[in-house]
Design a protein around this motif. Structure first.
Motif, PDB file in Angstrom:
ATOM      1  N   LEU A 194     -76.174  83.570 -14.191  1.00 38.42           N
ATOM      2  CA  LEU A 194     -77.243  83.799 -13.227  1.00 38.42           C
ATOM      3  C   LEU A 194     -77.106  85.190 -12.616  1.00 38.42           C
ATOM      4  N   PRO A 195     -78.226  85.822 -12.217  1.00 41.18           N
ATOM      5  CA  PRO A 195     -78.181  87.210 -11.747  1.00 41.18           C
ATOM      6  C   PRO A 195     -77.740  87.361 -10.304  1.00 41.18           C
ATOM      7  N   ALA A 196     -77.291  88.579  -9.987  1.00 39.39           N
ATOM      8  CA  ALA A 196     -77.042  89.044  -8.615  1.00 39.39           C
ATOM      9  C   ALA A 196     -76.089  88.161  -7.830  1.00 39.39           C
ATOM     10  N   GLY A 197     -75.083  87.623  -8.497  1.00 34.92           N
ATOM     11  CA  GLY A 197     -74.100  86.819  -7.782  1.00 34.92           C
ATOM     12  C   GLY A 197     -74.583  85.461  -7.349  1.00 34.92           C
ATOM     13  N   ILE A 198     -75.756  85.034  -7.827  1.00 38.23           N
ATOM     14  CA  ILE A 198     -76.304  83.746  -7.408  1.00 38.23           C
ATOM     15  C   ILE A 198     -75.411  82.605  -7.883  1.00 38.23           C
ATOM     16  N   GLY A 199     -74.903  82.713  -9.115  1.00 36.77           N
ATOM     17  CA  GLY A 199     -74.077  81.641  -9.658  1.00 36.77           C
ATOM     18  C   GLY A 199     -72.815  81.429  -8.851  1.00 36.77           C
ATOM     19  N   ALA A 200     -72.060  82.497  -8.596  1.00 34.72           N
ATOM     20  CA  ALA A 200     -70.821  82.387  -7.828  1.00 34.72           C
ATOM     21  C   ALA A 200     -71.110  81.938  -6.399  1.00 34.72           C
ATOM     22  N   GLY A 201     -72.167  82.467  -5.811  1.00 36.16           N
ATOM     23  CA  GLY A 201     -72.514  82.077  -4.444  1.00 36.16           C
ATOM     24  C   GLY A 201     -72.857  80.605  -4.337  1.00 36.16           C
ATOM     25  N   ALA A 202     -73.633  80.107  -5.302  1.00 34.09           N
ATOM     26  CA  ALA A 202     -74.022  78.700  -5.271  1.00 34.09           C
ATOM     27  C   ALA A 202     -72.819  77.780  -5.444  1.00 34.09           C
ATOM     28  N   VAL A 203     -71.923  78.144  -6.369  1.00 31.06           N
ATOM     29  CA  VAL A 203     -70.730  77.320  -6.614  1.00 31.06           C
ATOM     30  C   VAL A 203     -69.838  77.292  -5.369  1.00 31.06           C
ATOM     31  N   ASN A 204     -69.593  78.446  -4.771  1.00 35.29           N
ATOM     32  CA  ASN A 204     -68.741  78.497  -3.579  1.00 35.29           C
ATOM     33  C   ASN A 204     -69.393  77.818  -2.387  1.00 35.29           C
ATOM     34  N   LEU A 205     -70.700  77.964  -2.240  1.00 41.09           N
ATOM     35  CA  LEU A 205     -71.407  77.302  -1.140  1.00 41.09           C
ATOM     36  C   LEU A 205     -71.286  75.791  -1.263  1.00 41.09           C
ATOM     37  N   ARG A 206     -71.465  75.290  -2.473  1.00 40.01           N
ATOM     38  CA  ARG A 206     -71.350  73.846  -2.702  1.00 40.01           C
ATOM     39  C   ARG A 206     -69.932  73.361  -2.401  1.00 40.01           C
ATOM     40  N   PHE A 207     -68.936  74.141  -2.821  1.00 32.50           N
ATOM     41  CA  PHE A 207     -67.551  73.744  -2.585  1.00 32.50           C
ATOM     42  C   PHE A 207     -67.235  73.702  -1.085  1.00 32.50           C
ATOM     43  N   LEU A 208     -67.658  74.715  -0.362  1.00 34.61           N
ATOM     44  CA  LEU A 208     -67.369  74.763   1.074  1.00 34.61           C
ATOM     45  C   LEU A 208     -68.044  73.609   1.817  1.00 34.61           C
ATOM     46  N   THR A 209     -69.268  73.287   1.425  1.00 34.20           N
ATOM     47  CA  THR A 209     -69.927  72.154   2.078  1.00 34.20           C
ATOM     48  C   THR A 209     -69.241  70.841   1.708  1.00 34.20           C
ATOM     49  N   ARG A 210     -68.741  70.745   0.486  1.00 36.50           N
ATOM     50  CA  ARG A 210     -67.981  69.551   0.092  1.00 36.50           C
ATOM     51  C   ARG A 210     -66.684  69.428   0.884  1.00 36.50           C
ATOM     52  N   CYS A 211     -66.161  70.566   1.348  1.00 33.95           N
ATOM     53  CA  CYS A 211     -64.932  70.548   2.157  1.00 33.95           C
ATOM     54  C   CYS A 211     -65.212  70.246   3.626  1.00 33.95           C
ATOM     55  N   GLY A 212     -66.467  70.017   3.961  1.00 34.38           N
ATOM     56  CA  GLY A 212     -66.802  69.606   5.320  1.00 34.38           C
ATOM     57  C   GLY A 212     -67.424  70.667   6.186  1.00 34.38           C
ATOM     58  N   LEU A 213     -67.620  71.897   5.683  1.00 34.42           N
ATOM     59  CA  LEU A 213     -68.246  72.938   6.485  1.00 34.42           C
ATOM     60  C   LEU A 213     -69.764  72.764   6.477  1.00 34.42           C
ATOM     61  N   PRO A 214     -70.421  72.978   7.606  1.00 36.42           N
ATOM     62  CA  PRO A 214     -71.891  72.965   7.608  1.00 36.42           C
ATOM     63  C   PRO A 214     -72.449  74.055   6.697  1.00 36.42           C
TER      64      PRO A 214
END
Length: 306
Positions: free
Chosen positions: A96-116
């Protein structure tokens, strides 16, 4: 008729999403297969020891990325899963372009860890800003160490005025959301720097990430006996990666390749050797870890880590 449990439905959608990403990666690799094959043939005669050094540096980038991400978050994150997520995120980033892939994966992980979601997004912004600051400082230091190499291109005053006017207009239109986002990022920055260990992880991980990527290029150029100093090669890489960030291609593929080849050529490398160095860098950082990274991504999705 009995409905399927929500967990099973979500698992199927996750599996479909992982499969689509994998298919996209295969199509991308097939499209660039002549480049991969040519790079492999040219690198077959390169020094294996230096290529091993480059591969080690490439693997270490995932650890440094995990360290920086932990530094951007006040609460502790599971270390092993965090490193695995960075490995998977790097693979998604090449699809995915412009860092969208890495951003989406990390965002999902952080929310799974309990962060809003809002706090997770600001944590990603803090990490991005720290990485940009570190790269800027490294470019300035290396430019001083290699005087006369990095030249700022002449930009017409009219173009500068237009860019500034457009930026001011956008800032005025989005003044409310920008103000709120800036306040949230600054609040997270202050929270991180109240914990010295977190601040050290953020800045140390960001510095290591940039240096390790530059080290991959340096190792490949050494393996090909390219007649440039390591400092000059690192400067060429950092400047090229900064320029390539302006073009939102998946993982910088195409934009970074062209910018890095041009930077190495302008620094004094023969064009053919510069092209081989770029291919070697891509093999170590993209093509070789791509399929394993996507498999890890699918496994993390299946285990509901993402």
């Amino acid at each position: 008729m009995a409905l399927e449990p929500p967990e099973r439905t979500r698992a199927r959608w996750h599996a479909v999403a992982a499969l689509l990403v994998l298919v996209g990666a295969v199509v991308l690799a097939h499209h660039h297969w002549p480049v991969i094959e040519a790079g492999a043939d040219r690198l077959a005669t390169a020094d294996r020891g230096w290529l091993l050094v480059g591969a080690t540096a490439a693997v270490s980038t995932w650890v440094s990325s995990a360290l920086a991400q932990q530094g951007a978050v006040a609460q502790p994150l599971p270390g092993g899963r965090l490193v695995a997520v960075q490995f998977a995120a790097s693979a998604a980033n090449h699809v995915l372009p412009a860092g969208i892939g890495a951003g989406a994966v990390n965002l999902r992980f952080l929310t799974r860890c309990g962060l809003p979601v809002a706090r997770s997004a600001t944590a990603l912004a803090v990490k991005t800003v720290a990485g940009a600051v570190v790269r800027g400082v490294l470019i300035a230091v290396l430019a001083l160490a290699c005087p006369g190499v990095l030249r700022v291109p002449h930009v017409p005053a009219v173009a500068v005025a237009i860019v500034l006017a457009v930026g001011a207009a956008i800032a005025a239109l989005l003044s409310g959301p920008l103000r709120r986002a800036t306040r949230a990022v600054l609040a997270d920055v202050r929270a991180v720097h109240r914990q010295p260990a977190r601040a050290a992880a953020l800045w140390g991980g960001s510095l290591a990430f940039a240096l390790l990527h530059a080290s991959v290029v340096v190792a490949v150029t050494q393996s090909l006996e390219l007649p440039l100093s390591p400092a000059l090669v690192a400067l060429a890489y950092l400047a090229a990666s900064g320029a390539a960030a302006l073009l939102p291609t998946p993982g910088g593929i195409g934009s970074l390749d062209a910018a890095l080849a041009l930077a190495l050529t302008l620094a004094g490398s023969p064009a053919a050797t510069a092209a081989s160095a770029v291919l070697g860098y891509r093999l170590l950082t993209v093509w070789l870890p791509l399929l394993p990274g996507l498999l890890v991504l699918g496994l993390l999705v299946r285990r509901k880590t993402l």
